[in-house]
Scaffold this motif. Structure first.
Motif, mmCIF file in Angstrom:
data_model
loop_
_atom_site.group_PDB
_atom_site.id
_atom_site.type_symbol
_atom_site.label_atom_id
_atom_site.label_comp_id
_atom_site.label_asym_id
_atom_site.label_seq_id
_atom_site.Cartn_x
_atom_site.Cartn_y
_atom_site.Cartn_z
ATOM 1 N N GLU A 93 -1.022 -64.553 6.784
ATOM 2 C CA GLU A 93 -1.470 -64.823 5.425
ATOM 3 C C GLU A 93 -1.513 -63.522 4.643
ATOM 4 O O GLU A 93 -2.202 -62.586 5.028
ATOM 5 C CB GLU A 93 -2.862 -65.463 5.423
ATOM 6 C CG GLU A 93 -2.909 -66.853 6.051
ATOM 7 C CD GLU A 93 -4.296 -67.455 5.958
ATOM 8 O OE1 GLU A 93 -5.155 -66.853 5.281
ATOM 9 O OE2 GLU A 93 -4.504 -68.516 6.560
ATOM 10 N N VAL A 94 -0.758 -63.474 3.577
ATOM 11 C CA VAL A 94 -0.887 -62.366 2.643
ATOM 12 C C VAL A 94 -1.944 -62.799 1.633
ATOM 13 O O VAL A 94 -1.856 -63.900 1.079
ATOM 14 C CB VAL A 94 0.449 -62.066 1.947
ATOM 15 C CG1 VAL A 94 0.284 -60.996 0.887
ATOM 16 C CG2 VAL A 94 1.474 -61.616 2.976
ATOM 17 N N PRO A 95 -2.976 -61.998 1.406
ATOM 18 C CA PRO A 95 -4.118 -62.465 0.615
ATOM 19 C C PRO A 95 -3.725 -62.969 -0.766
ATOM 20 O O PRO A 95 -2.956 -62.330 -1.479
ATOM 21 C CB PRO A 95 -5.014 -61.220 0.522
ATOM 22 C CG PRO A 95 -4.115 -60.064 0.820
ATOM 23 C CD PRO A 95 -3.109 -60.586 1.787
ATOM 24 N N THR A 96 -4.244 -64.148 -1.115
ATOM 25 C CA THR A 96 -3.985 -64.685 -2.444
ATOM 26 C C THR A 96 -4.838 -64.003 -3.488
ATOM 27 O O THR A 96 -4.542 -64.033 -4.663
ATOM 28 C CB THR A 96 -4.264 -66.202 -2.475
ATOM 29 O OG1 THR A 96 -5.601 -66.427 -2.033
ATOM 30 C CG2 THR A 96 -3.293 -66.933 -1.559
ATOM 31 N N LYS A 97 -5.908 -63.389 -3.035
ATOM 32 C CA LYS A 97 -6.743 -62.599 -3.933
ATOM 33 C C LYS A 97 -6.778 -61.168 -3.410
ATOM 34 O O LYS A 97 -7.077 -60.951 -2.231
ATOM 35 C CB LYS A 97 -8.169 -63.158 -4.003
ATOM 36 C CG LYS A 97 -8.270 -64.547 -4.598
ATOM 37 C CD LYS A 97 -9.728 -64.998 -4.669
ATOM 38 C CE LYS A 97 -9.847 -66.392 -5.254
ATOM 39 N NZ LYS A 97 -11.264 -66.823 -5.344
ATOM 40 N N PRO A 98 -6.506 -60.187 -4.239
ATOM 41 C CA PRO A 98 -6.512 -58.799 -3.747
ATOM 42 C C PRO A 98 -7.922 -58.233 -3.608
ATOM 43 O O PRO A 98 -8.244 -57.194 -4.146
ATOM 44 C CB PRO A 98 -5.707 -58.066 -4.821
ATOM 45 C CG PRO A 98 -5.909 -58.870 -6.048
ATOM 46 C CD PRO A 98 -6.039 -60.290 -5.611
ATOM 47 N N TYR A 99 -8.789 -58.950 -2.911
ATOM 48 C CA TYR A 99 -10.111 -58.426 -2.566
ATOM 49 C C TYR A 99 -10.232 -58.510 -1.056
ATOM 50 O O TYR A 99 -11.099 -59.193 -0.517
ATOM 51 C CB TYR A 99 -11.221 -59.248 -3.242
ATOM 52 C CG TYR A 99 -11.238 -59.103 -4.732
ATOM 53 C CD1 TYR A 99 -10.743 -60.104 -5.557
ATOM 54 C CD2 TYR A 99 -11.719 -57.943 -5.310
ATOM 55 C CE1 TYR A 99 -10.749 -59.972 -6.931
ATOM 56 C CE2 TYR A 99 -11.718 -57.795 -6.691
ATOM 57 C CZ TYR A 99 -11.232 -58.816 -7.497
ATOM 58 O OH TYR A 99 -11.243 -58.661 -8.859
ATOM 59 N N TYR A 100 -9.324 -57.870 -0.397
ATOM 60 C CA TYR A 100 -9.191 -58.020 1.048
ATOM 61 C C TYR A 100 -10.164 -57.092 1.759
ATOM 62 O O TYR A 100 -9.992 -55.882 1.770
ATOM 63 C CB TYR A 100 -7.756 -57.706 1.454
ATOM 64 C CG TYR A 100 -7.433 -58.030 2.885
ATOM 65 C CD1 TYR A 100 -7.152 -57.011 3.778
ATOM 66 C CD2 TYR A 100 -7.403 -59.342 3.340
ATOM 67 C CE1 TYR A 100 -6.833 -57.289 5.098
ATOM 68 C CE2 TYR A 100 -7.086 -59.626 4.646
ATOM 69 C CZ TYR A 100 -6.806 -58.595 5.531
ATOM 70 O OH TYR A 100 -6.491 -58.882 6.825
ATOM 71 N N GLN A 101 -11.184 -57.672 2.345
ATOM 72 C CA GLN A 101 -12.176 -56.872 3.063
ATOM 73 C C GLN A 101 -11.647 -56.509 4.453
ATOM 74 O O GLN A 101 -10.972 -57.294 5.097
ATOM 75 C CB GLN A 101 -13.489 -57.643 3.174
ATOM 76 C CG GLN A 101 -14.045 -58.070 1.824
ATOM 77 C CD GLN A 101 -14.288 -56.904 0.883
ATOM 78 O OE1 GLN A 101 -14.826 -55.880 1.288
ATOM 79 N NE2 GLN A 101 -13.887 -57.059 -0.375
ATOM 80 N N GLY A 102 -11.970 -55.339 4.908
ATOM 81 C CA GLY A 102 -11.532 -54.906 6.216
ATOM 82 C C GLY A 102 -10.122 -54.348 6.242
ATOM 83 O O GLY A 102 -9.578 -54.092 7.310
ATOM 84 N N TYR A 103 -9.512 -54.161 5.082
ATOM 85 C CA TYR A 103 -8.158 -53.613 5.028
ATOM 86 C C TYR A 103 -8.176 -52.184 5.582
ATOM 87 O O TYR A 103 -9.021 -51.374 5.214
ATOM 88 C CB TYR A 103 -7.669 -53.599 3.582
ATOM 89 C CG TYR A 103 -6.210 -53.211 3.417
ATOM 90 C CD1 TYR A 103 -5.235 -54.193 3.288
ATOM 91 C CD2 TYR A 103 -5.806 -51.888 3.394
ATOM 92 C CE1 TYR A 103 -3.909 -53.865 3.130
ATOM 93 C CE2 TYR A 103 -4.481 -51.540 3.245
ATOM 94 C CZ TYR A 103 -3.531 -52.534 3.111
ATOM 95 O OH TYR A 103 -2.219 -52.195 2.965
ATOM 96 N N GLN A 104 -7.226 -51.895 6.471
ATOM 97 C CA GLN A 104 -7.149 -50.566 7.056
ATOM 98 C C GLN A 104 -6.379 -49.631 6.133
ATOM 99 O O GLN A 104 -5.177 -49.781 5.939
ATOM 100 C CB GLN A 104 -6.466 -50.634 8.428
ATOM 101 C CG GLN A 104 -7.221 -51.454 9.448
ATOM 102 C CD GLN A 104 -8.590 -50.846 9.760
ATOM 103 O OE1 GLN A 104 -8.720 -49.661 10.035
ATOM 104 N NE2 GLN A 104 -9.619 -51.681 9.714
ATOM 105 N N LEU A 105 -7.073 -48.700 5.541
ATOM 106 C CA LEU A 105 -6.420 -47.754 4.631
ATOM 107 C C LEU A 105 -5.437 -46.873 5.390
ATOM 108 O O LEU A 105 -5.612 -46.601 6.581
ATOM 109 C CB LEU A 105 -7.466 -46.873 3.947
ATOM 110 C CG LEU A 105 -8.380 -47.547 2.934
ATOM 111 C CD1 LEU A 105 -9.416 -46.547 2.422
ATOM 112 C CD2 LEU A 105 -7.580 -48.114 1.768
ATOM 113 N N PRO A 106 -4.367 -46.429 4.722
ATOM 114 C CA PRO A 106 -3.435 -45.496 5.370
ATOM 115 C C PRO A 106 -4.158 -44.252 5.862
ATOM 116 O O PRO A 106 -5.077 -43.747 5.208
ATOM 117 C CB PRO A 106 -2.450 -45.152 4.247
ATOM 118 C CG PRO A 106 -2.525 -46.303 3.308
ATOM 119 C CD PRO A 106 -3.943 -46.774 3.351
ATOM 120 N N VAL A 107 -3.750 -43.777 7.016
ATOM 121 C CA VAL A 107 -4.339 -42.574 7.597
ATOM 122 C C VAL A 107 -3.222 -41.573 7.846
ATOM 123 O O VAL A 107 -2.274 -41.857 8.584
ATOM 124 C CB VAL A 107 -5.075 -42.875 8.924
ATOM 125 C CG1 VAL A 107 -5.619 -41.589 9.532
ATOM 126 C CG2 VAL A 107 -6.197 -43.877 8.690
ATOM 127 N N GLY A 108 -3.302 -40.433 7.212
ATOM 128 C CA GLY A 108 -2.274 -39.422 7.391
ATOM 129 C C GLY A 108 -2.871 -38.035 7.451
ATOM 130 O O GLY A 108 -4.085 -37.851 7.505
#
Length: 476
Positions: free
Chosen positions: A27-42
Motif C-alpha cells: 500500500e502506497v499511502p493515500t494520505k501523506p501523513y505516514y507515521q513510522g516512515y524511515q527517513l533516509p540515512v546517509g
C-alpha cells in the motif's frame, strides 16, 4: 566471448524476500501523513549499507550484488543450459547536492573533496590526443559579491546540483559490485573495456558524467585510458525526454487537476504551513523543493534545515514530505489511467533504442555485449512503467534496471531429472530476464524473470511510439 556456460549447479544465496519486499509496498499511502516512515540515512562519504542488503534505501538503492544474485531458475534447475549473451544496464546517478537552494541556508555545503573536470583535447588526423592541461573547477563564494553576502546563494564549495564525494564513493562501490556479478561471476563485462564490446551513454547533465566516472572506475580499477560516453544533443535527448511533446506535458498537467491529486495537495497544506512558519516564516517554498532539500541533506549527513537553533524542520514533517513524494510517483507512474501512455511518450524513444541494440546483439550485427546508461529518476520511473512494475516508491539514488540477455539450449530428458521447458524451436534461442534494483522485477505484464526474446520484444515494443512527432500533438 567471455560468457560462461551454466548447467545444474548449487543455488546461490537466495534473495532476501523480507528486504526485497520493501521495494514493493503493498500500500502506497493515500494520505501523506505516514507515521513510522524511515527517513533516509546517509553520511558525507559512502552510504552505509542496510543490514539486510536488498531493501529500499533512498540514498543508495540496491543493485546486483554477489551475495544476493541468483541465476535464472530454468538454469538452476537444469531445464536448459545457458550463457549470458548481453547486458543492458540503466541506472540513476548517485547521491548529490540539491537542485533547489534557498536564501540563508543554515549549512555550508562542502564539495572540496570532489574535483569536477571539464576540458577539451585536440584529436589529430591519426586519432591521437594532444594533451591539454586537465583543468578542474574550484567553486568559491566571495563575500564581496553582494548576492552571496545577502544570502541569495548558499555558502560552500558546491556547484548545485553536482555529485557529492559520497555519491562518487557510492559509484565506486556500485561498479565493484557490478564487476563481482557480471564480470567475475558471469563473464559478460570484459576485464578490459574494449570499445568493440562495451557501449556507454549518459544524459547531458554533469551529474551523470560524474557518476559514470565513479562506477566505471569501480568496474575497471586499473584502466588508465579515456573512455567515450555517448551523449545526444540536449535539445532532443531521449534521456530526460528533452524533445518537445505537447501531449506528454498535457497529460502531466491534467493529472494534477484530478480530484485525487487536489485532495493530495490539500492533505499537504498543514505540513507545508508548518515548514514555512518553522524555517522560512511566510515563505512560498514549494512542496517538491522540500523533498529535494531533505534528501540532499539527509543522504549526505547534514541535518534538516533550521531557521535558528530552536526552530527547525521536524523529522515527522520530513517523513510526511517523503511519504507524499512516494504517493506522487505511485499515482503518476502506476495508478493513473494514463500512466502507460505518459510513460510511452516520455521514455518510449529510449526504449526503442535499447530494443534495437538488443536485436543487434541477438542477430550478430554487433559485437557489443555490455551497454550502460547513466540517467535520472525521470527516466527510470517511466521505464519501469513500460515494464509493468506493480507498485512504486520514489526511485532512490542509483536505482537501476538490468536487462539480461541469455542464450540457451534445451537439455535432453536423460541428461536431467528436472522437467524440461517446452521444446525450443532452434538449437540455440535467446531469453530475457529483467531485474529492478537487483532483484527479478515483479511485473503485471507477465513473467519477466524468464521470457523468450521475441515475446519480450513484442511486449516492450508496445511502449515505443510509431510516429512520436504526430503522437505528441494535441487535438484541439
Amino acid at each position: 566471448m567471455w560468457s560462461l556456460i551454466f548447467v545444474v549447479i548449487s543455488p546461490a544465496l537466495a534473495w532476501n524476500t523480507n528486504a526485497t519486499d520493501t521495494l514493493y509496498p503493498e500500500e502506497v499511502p493515500t494520505k501523506p501523513y505516514y507515521q513510522g516512515y524511515q527517513l533516509p540515512v546517509g553520511s558525507k562519504h559512502a552510504t552505509p549499507r542496510n543490514i539486510e542488503y536488498g531493501g529500499y534505501n533512498y540514498c543508495s538503492m540496491p543493485h546486483p550484488h554477489i551475495d544476493t544474485y541468483e541465476l535464472p531458475a530454468a538454469i538452476l534447475n537444469g531445464s536448459v543450459r545457458g550463457s549470458m549473451a548481453g547486458l543492458t544496464y540503466i541506472q540513476r546517478h548517485q547521491k548529490r547536492t540539491s537542485y533547489h537552494t534557498y536564501q540563508d541556508e543554515d549549512i555550508r555545503y562542502d564539495c572540496s573533496e570532489l574535483v569536477p573536470f571539464l576540458f577539451g583535447e585536440n584529436r589529430d588526423s591519426t586519432g591521437l590526443l594532444n594533451a591539454a592541461i586537465p583543468v578542474h573547477d574550484y567553486v568559491y563564494t566571495p563575500d564581496s559579491n553582494p548576492y552571496v553576502s545577502s544570502g541569495y546563494v548558499p555558502h560552500g564549495s558546491c556547484q548545485f546540483p553536482q555529485l557529492t564525494i559520497g555519491g562518487l564513493e557510492d559509484g565506486f562501490q556500485h561498479g565493484r559490485d557490478l564487476w563481482n556479478v557480471y564480470g567475475d561471476k558471469m563473464g559478460i563485462i570484459p576485464a578490459v573495456p574494449s570499445l568493440d564490446h562495451i557501449w556507454l551513454r549518459r544524459s547531458n547533465k554533469d551529474l551523470t558524467a560524474q557518476t559514470a566516472g565513479g562506477v566505471l572506475r569501480g568496474l575497471w580499477p586499473n584502466h588508465n585510458e579515456t573512455l567515450p560516453i555517448h551523449q545526444q544533443r540536449a535539445e532532443v535527448d531521449t534521456i530526460g525526454s528533452n524533445y518537445p511533446c505537447e501531449k506528454r506535458d498535457k497529460l502531466k498537467k491534467d493529472l494534477k487537476k484530478t480530484d485525487i491529486w487536489k485532495e493530495h495537495d490539500e492533505f499537504m497544506v498543514p505540513v507545508l504551513d508548518e515548514l514555512h512558519k518553522t524555517v522560512f516564516g511566510e515563505s512560498d517554498y514549494k512542496y517538491e523543493k522540500w523533498s529535494d532539500t531533505f534528501q540532499s541533506r539527509l543522504c549526505n549527513g547534514y541535518p534538516l534545515p533550521c531557521a535558528n537553533s530552536t526552530s527547525c524542520a521536524s523529522g515527522n514533517a520530513a517523513a510526511q514530505v517523503f511519504s507524499g513524494e512516494d504517493w506522487e510517483f505511485y499515482q503518476q507512474y502506476i495508478a493513473d489511467p494514463n500512466a502507460a501512455e505518459y510513460a510511452r511518450l516520455k521514455v518510449g524513444l529510449l526504449v526503442g533504442e535499447i530494443i534495437d541494440q538488443l536485436k543487434e546483439t541477438v542477430y550478430n550485427h554487433s559485437s557489443v555485449v555490455y551497454r550502460h546508461y547513466f540517467a535520472h529518476d525521470g527516466d527510470l520511473a517511466p521505464m519501469a512503467t513500460t515494464l509493468g512494475l506493480q507498485t512504486m516508491k520514489q526511485p532512490g539514488m542509483g536505482i537501476n534496471i538490468a536487462v539480461e540477455l541469455w542464450k540457451v539450449e534445451a537439455v535432453d530428458d536423460n541428461e536431467s531429472e528436472q522437467i524440461p521447458l517446452p521444446p525450443i524451436t532452434n538449437q540455440n534461442e535467446h531469453y530475457v530476464r529483467v531485474l529492478w534494483a537487483g532483484a527479478p522485477i515483479r511485473s503485471k505484464l507477465g513473467n519477466l524473470e524468464w521470457i523468450k526474446f521475441d515475446e519480450f520484444v513484442d511486449l516492450w515494443s508496445k511502449s515505443v511510439p510509431i510516429d512520436i512527432v504526430e503522437e505528441c500533438k494535441v487535438t484541439k
